[in-house]
Design a protein around this motif. Sequence first.
Motif, mmCIF file in Angstrom:
data_model
loop_
_atom_site.group_PDB
_atom_site.id
_atom_site.type_symbol
_atom_site.label_atom_id
_atom_site.label_comp_id
_atom_site.label_asym_id
_atom_site.label_seq_id
_atom_site.Cartn_x
_atom_site.Cartn_y
_atom_site.Cartn_z
ATOM 1 N N LYS A 146 0.717 -1.301 0.062
ATOM 2 C CA LYS A 146 -0.146 -0.189 -0.126
ATOM 3 C C LYS A 146 1.020 1.211 -0.043
ATOM 4 C CE LYS A 146 -4.089 0.162 2.043
ATOM 5 N NZ LYS A 146 -5.120 0.263 3.094
ATOM 6 N N TYR A 147 1.946 1.147 0.714
ATOM 7 C CA TYR A 147 2.887 2.361 0.808
ATOM 8 C C TYR A 147 3.590 2.614 -0.566
ATOM 9 C CZ TYR A 147 7.314 4.789 1.692
ATOM 10 O OH TYR A 147 8.298 5.488 1.422
ATOM 11 N N GLU A 148 3.996 1.611 -1.312
ATOM 12 C CA GLU A 148 4.671 1.770 -2.653
ATOM 13 C C GLU A 148 3.406 2.268 -3.712
ATOM 14 O OE1 GLU A 148 6.287 -2.209 -3.372
ATOM 15 O OE2 GLU A 148 8.012 -1.589 -2.040
ATOM 16 N N PHE A 149 2.157 1.733 -3.490
ATOM 17 C CA PHE A 149 1.262 2.239 -4.477
ATOM 18 C C PHE A 149 0.769 3.745 -4.290
ATOM 19 C CE2 PHE A 149 -3.192 2.645 -5.911
ATOM 20 C CZ PHE A 149 -3.135 1.989 -7.168
ATOM 21 N N ILE A 150 0.686 4.011 -2.756
ATOM 22 C CA ILE A 150 0.602 5.594 -2.694
ATOM 23 C C ILE A 150 1.643 6.311 -2.786
ATOM 24 C CG2 ILE A 150 0.149 7.248 -0.570
ATOM 25 C CD1 ILE A 150 -1.443 4.810 0.941
ATOM 26 N N ALA A 151 3.098 5.794 -2.831
ATOM 27 C CA ALA A 151 4.114 6.878 -3.003
ATOM 28 C C ALA A 151 4.287 7.014 -4.515
ATOM 29 C CB ALA A 151 5.338 6.138 -2.531
ATOM 30 N N ASN A 152 4.018 5.861 -5.305
ATOM 31 C CA ASN A 152 3.943 6.103 -6.660
ATOM 32 C C ASN A 152 3.037 7.414 -7.176
ATOM 33 O OD1 ASN A 152 6.126 4.354 -6.908
ATOM 34 N ND2 ASN A 152 4.835 2.731 -7.202
ATOM 35 N N THR A 153 1.850 7.192 -6.654
ATOM 36 C CA THR A 153 0.747 8.064 -7.176
ATOM 37 C C THR A 153 1.175 9.387 -6.519
ATOM 38 O OG1 THR A 153 -0.808 6.285 -6.931
ATOM 39 C CG2 THR A 153 -1.662 8.598 -7.089
ATOM 40 N N LEU A 154 1.612 9.478 -5.376
ATOM 41 C CA LEU A 154 2.011 11.027 -4.601
ATOM 42 C C LEU A 154 3.344 11.527 -5.561
ATOM 43 C CD1 LEU A 154 2.445 10.607 -0.740
ATOM 44 C CD2 LEU A 154 1.074 12.321 -2.056
ATOM 45 N N SER A 155 4.246 10.670 -6.084
ATOM 46 C CA SER A 155 5.323 11.644 -7.005
ATOM 47 C C SER A 155 4.794 11.915 -8.134
ATOM 48 C CB SER A 155 6.094 10.296 -7.198
ATOM 49 O OG SER A 155 5.680 9.362 -8.134
ATOM 50 N N ALA A 156 3.542 11.599 -8.442
ATOM 51 C CA ALA A 156 3.171 12.426 -9.810
ATOM 52 C C ALA A 156 2.440 13.755 -9.274
ATOM 53 C CB ALA A 156 2.089 11.464 -10.285
ATOM 54 N N HIS A 157 2.298 14.063 -8.054
ATOM 55 C CA HIS A 157 1.535 15.187 -7.547
ATOM 56 C C HIS A 157 2.121 16.020 -6.633
ATOM 57 C CE1 HIS A 157 -2.116 13.894 -9.619
ATOM 58 N NE2 HIS A 157 -1.799 12.578 -9.051
ATOM 59 N N ILE A 158 3.709 16.342 -7.050
ATOM 60 C CA ILE A 158 4.358 17.154 -6.425
ATOM 61 C C ILE A 158 4.242 18.675 -6.992
ATOM 62 C CG2 ILE A 158 6.759 17.615 -5.751
ATOM 63 C CD1 ILE A 158 7.500 14.616 -6.020
ATOM 64 N N THR A 159 4.080 19.747 -6.102
ATOM 65 C CA THR A 159 4.011 21.065 -6.540
ATOM 66 C C THR A 159 5.444 21.805 -5.688
ATOM 67 O OG1 THR A 159 2.566 21.589 -4.495
ATOM 68 C CG2 THR A 159 1.489 20.725 -6.723
ATOM 69 N N GLU A 160 5.355 22.897 -5.872
ATOM 70 C CA GLU A 160 6.416 23.671 -5.196
ATOM 71 C C GLU A 160 6.056 23.842 -3.753
ATOM 72 O OE1 GLU A 160 7.168 27.682 -6.614
ATOM 73 O OE2 GLU A 160 7.102 27.115 -8.943
ATOM 74 N N ALA A 161 4.843 23.768 -3.396
ATOM 75 C CA ALA A 161 4.343 23.682 -1.841
ATOM 76 C C ALA A 161 4.613 22.289 -1.229
ATOM 77 C CB ALA A 161 2.900 24.150 -1.809
ATOM 78 N N GLY A 162 4.742 21.321 -1.954
ATOM 79 C CA GLY A 162 4.840 19.994 -1.486
ATOM 80 C C GLY A 162 3.855 19.069 -2.098
ATOM 81 N N PHE A 163 3.535 18.153 -1.585
ATOM 82 C CA PHE A 163 2.491 17.022 -2.275
ATOM 83 C C PHE A 163 1.064 17.655 -2.347
ATOM 84 C CE2 PHE A 163 5.449 13.804 -2.461
ATOM 85 C CZ PHE A 163 6.315 13.626 -1.391
ATOM 86 N N ASP A 164 0.405 17.393 -3.362
ATOM 87 C CA ASP A 164 -0.929 17.667 -3.775
ATOM 88 C C ASP A 164 -1.848 16.336 -3.146
ATOM 89 O OD1 ASP A 164 -3.516 18.096 -4.154
ATOM 90 O OD2 ASP A 164 -2.872 18.912 -6.204
ATOM 91 N N ILE A 165 -2.072 16.570 -1.771
ATOM 92 C CA ILE A 165 -2.927 15.336 -1.282
ATOM 93 C C ILE A 165 -4.070 15.263 -1.978
ATOM 94 C CG2 ILE A 165 -3.712 14.394 1.089
ATOM 95 C CD1 ILE A 165 -0.593 14.591 1.044
ATOM 96 N N ALA A 166 -4.909 16.208 -2.195
ATOM 97 C CA ALA A 166 -6.131 15.983 -2.680
ATOM 98 C C ALA A 166 -6.134 15.225 -4.069
ATOM 99 C CB ALA A 166 -6.924 17.352 -2.861
ATOM 100 N N ALA A 167 -5.198 15.649 -5.092
ATOM 101 C CA ALA A 167 -5.065 15.302 -6.232
ATOM 102 C C ALA A 167 -4.693 13.787 -6.316
ATOM 103 C CB ALA A 167 -4.129 15.871 -7.047
ATOM 104 N N THR A 168 -3.879 13.314 -5.189
ATOM 105 C CA THR A 168 -3.528 11.967 -5.096
ATOM 106 C C THR A 168 -4.567 11.288 -4.753
ATOM 107 O OG1 THR A 168 -1.299 12.825 -4.455
ATOM 108 C CG2 THR A 168 -1.800 10.578 -3.678
ATOM 109 N N LYS A 169 -5.275 11.708 -3.818
ATOM 110 C CA LYS A 169 -6.601 10.849 -3.183
ATOM 111 C C LYS A 169 -7.750 10.577 -4.334
ATOM 112 C CE LYS A 169 -9.828 9.280 -0.249
ATOM 113 N NZ LYS A 169 -9.888 7.763 -0.634
ATOM 114 N N ALA A 170 -7.803 11.563 -5.090
ATOM 115 C CA ALA A 170 -8.675 11.564 -6.445
ATOM 116 C C ALA A 170 -8.204 10.418 -7.176
ATOM 117 C CB ALA A 170 -8.866 12.775 -6.985
ATOM 118 N N GLU A 171 -6.817 9.933 -7.195
ATOM 119 C CA GLU A 171 -6.523 8.955 -8.044
ATOM 120 C C GLU A 171 -6.416 7.436 -7.489
ATOM 121 O OE1 GLU A 171 -2.995 9.362 -10.655
ATOM 122 O OE2 GLU A 171 -3.563 11.605 -10.827
#
Length: 125
Positions: free
Chosen positions: A74-99
């Motif tokens: 589960k960690y790896e799945f979430i981490a891979n999705t998070l890596s596609a949603h990095i912004t200057e401010a950090g991770f875009d949690i909402a965009a990650t959750k949507a995917e």
Amino acid sequence: KKKYKIQNTAGQSSRAHSTKGQYKTAELDLFEAGKTIAEIASERNLAIGTIEGHLSTFVANGKVDIFRLIEKEKYEFIANTLSAHITEAGFDIAATKAELPANMEYGQIKMVAAHLQFLKKEKIV
């Protein structure tokens, strides 16, 4: 500072806390004592996601091993999705959750994001 007296599920008073950080520390103590996130949430009368968010603080500073909180797959799945949603401010949690599938909660995403930030800070990745 204002102090609040917290009641546990047995009706016995827990120690009084004056800051959010102390609440988080109490939750860490319960986790370290062997309680599950669900048990802590029930005892503290908080949502599971809230406890996950609080424990992510300790993941971010290396006090809690992420893999005590979330399965590696589960960690790896979430981490891979998070890596596609990095912004200057950090991770875009909402965009990650949507995917992610519905069974992956915000608290879990926050824990993984905290761990990735810890790894970056410690120059492990």
